[in-house]
Design an enzyme around this catalytic site. Structure first.
Site, short mmCIF file in Angstrom:
data_model
loop_
_atom_site.label_atom_id
_atom_site.label_comp_id
_atom_site.label_asym_id
_atom_site.label_seq_id
_atom_site.Cartn_x
_atom_site.Cartn_y
_atom_site.Cartn_z
N SER A 190 0.72 -1.19 -0.04
CA SER A 190 0.09 -0.01 0.00
C SER A 190 0.86 1.34 -0.03
CB SER A 190 -0.93 -0.05 1.38
OG SER A 190 -0.33 -0.25 2.30
N GLY A 240 -2.04 -4.41 1.23
CA GLY A 240 -2.04 -5.79 1.90
C GLY A 240 -1.23 -6.75 1.76
N ASN A 262 3.60 -5.48 5.88
CA ASN A 262 2.61 -6.40 6.07
C ASN A 262 3.04 -7.65 7.06
OD1 ASN A 262 0.03 -4.94 5.42
ND2 ASN A 262 0.92 -5.04 3.25
N ASP A 265 -5.32 7.23 9.79
CA ASP A 265 -5.25 5.75 9.98
C ASP A 265 -3.87 5.80 10.70
OD1 ASP A 265 -3.14 5.60 8.33
OD2 ASP A 265 -3.82 4.44 6.83
N HIS A 311 -0.41 5.31 6.92
CA HIS A 311 0.30 5.66 5.68
C HIS A 311 0.52 7.29 5.64
CE1 HIS A 311 -2.20 1.82 5.16
NE2 HIS A 311 -1.24 1.74 4.24
#
Length: 234
Positions: A59, A96, A127, A208, A211
């Site tokens: 991502s 992801g 991840n 979030d 990011h």
């Protein structure tokens, strides 16, 4: 730097709790939200340019939560073009993706391109950290991808990750050597920490807490572009 890493560890710890409270994930499936995953999975034609760079990651490469023009790939391409480079940077980032998922799709992505890329910027592992996967698994998958590219005679530049302190000293010691060790073993380029300059700075991070936002991407691209230019010359 330590303060930023501690903040990084806190953010990841919170996200791990969110993931743990959610539905069980399919093995090697997304460990971060999948917004736009369908578009990211689609392999788009790479426009003609003198130099073709493949940005292969998760991502952080895909531009999660950002406008299409604000992500890492378009921002990097603009920086290189502004520097006089006739370069197309092809986005092969999928939100992801673990290193195992990246390894599974690498051949398909390479075979779908109109020609062999001149450079692959490889950035996976975040991840794996979020899911607490064994560093040995991450290392094996990363090395398998580097070998695939070497077998195809494609230059590689790694963008590394760092394990947050909350995962423990032993885990961090095993994980943090992965990228430098591979870079040394295969004599390839390395940008040690993709999020350098952004971690711990809330004004550069999306809500979030993980990011980078558009301003954060600008910081990352400003710092990483010289390393990409060096990798293209080698």
């Amino acid at each position: 730097m330590l303060g930023r890493l501690l903040s990084y560890g806190f953010c990841i710890a919170i996200l791990q709790l969110v993931i743990a409270c959610g539905p069980a994930a399919e093995q090697n499936s997304a460990a971060v939200p999948q917004e736009g995953a369908a578009q990211e999975n689609a392999v788009q034609p790479a426009a003609e340019a003198k130099t073709l760079i493949l940005a292969f990651g998760d991502s952080l490469y895909a531009g999660y939560g950002l406008a299409p023009s604000d992500g890492f790939v378009p921002d990097l391409q603009k920086a290189l073009n502004d520097a006089g480079q006739d370069v197309k940077v092809h986005n092969a980032g999928v939100s992801g993706d673990t290193t195992a998922a990246g390894l599974r799709r690498m051949d398909f992505v390479l075979d779908s391109l109109p020609r062999k890329p001149d450079l692959v910027i490889l950035g996976l592992g975040g991840n794996d950290l979020l899911r607490g996967l064994k560093p040995s698994e991450t290392q094996a998958n990363m090395e398998a991808m580097v070998k695939k590219l070497a077998d195809r005679d494609i230059a590689v530049m790694l963008t590394g990750m760092l394990a947050p302190p909350n995962l423990g000293k032993e885990f961090g010691g095993q994980f943090n050597v992965i990228y430098p060790a591979l870079a040394k073993k295969y004599d390839i380029g390395l940008y040690p920490f993709f999020m350098d300059g952004v971690v711990g700075r809330s004004e550069l991070i999306l809500p979030d807490g993980i990011h980078p936002n558009a301003k954060g991407i600008d910081v990352i691209v400003e710092r990483i572009t010289p390393s990409v230019e060096t990798a293209l010359k080698e």
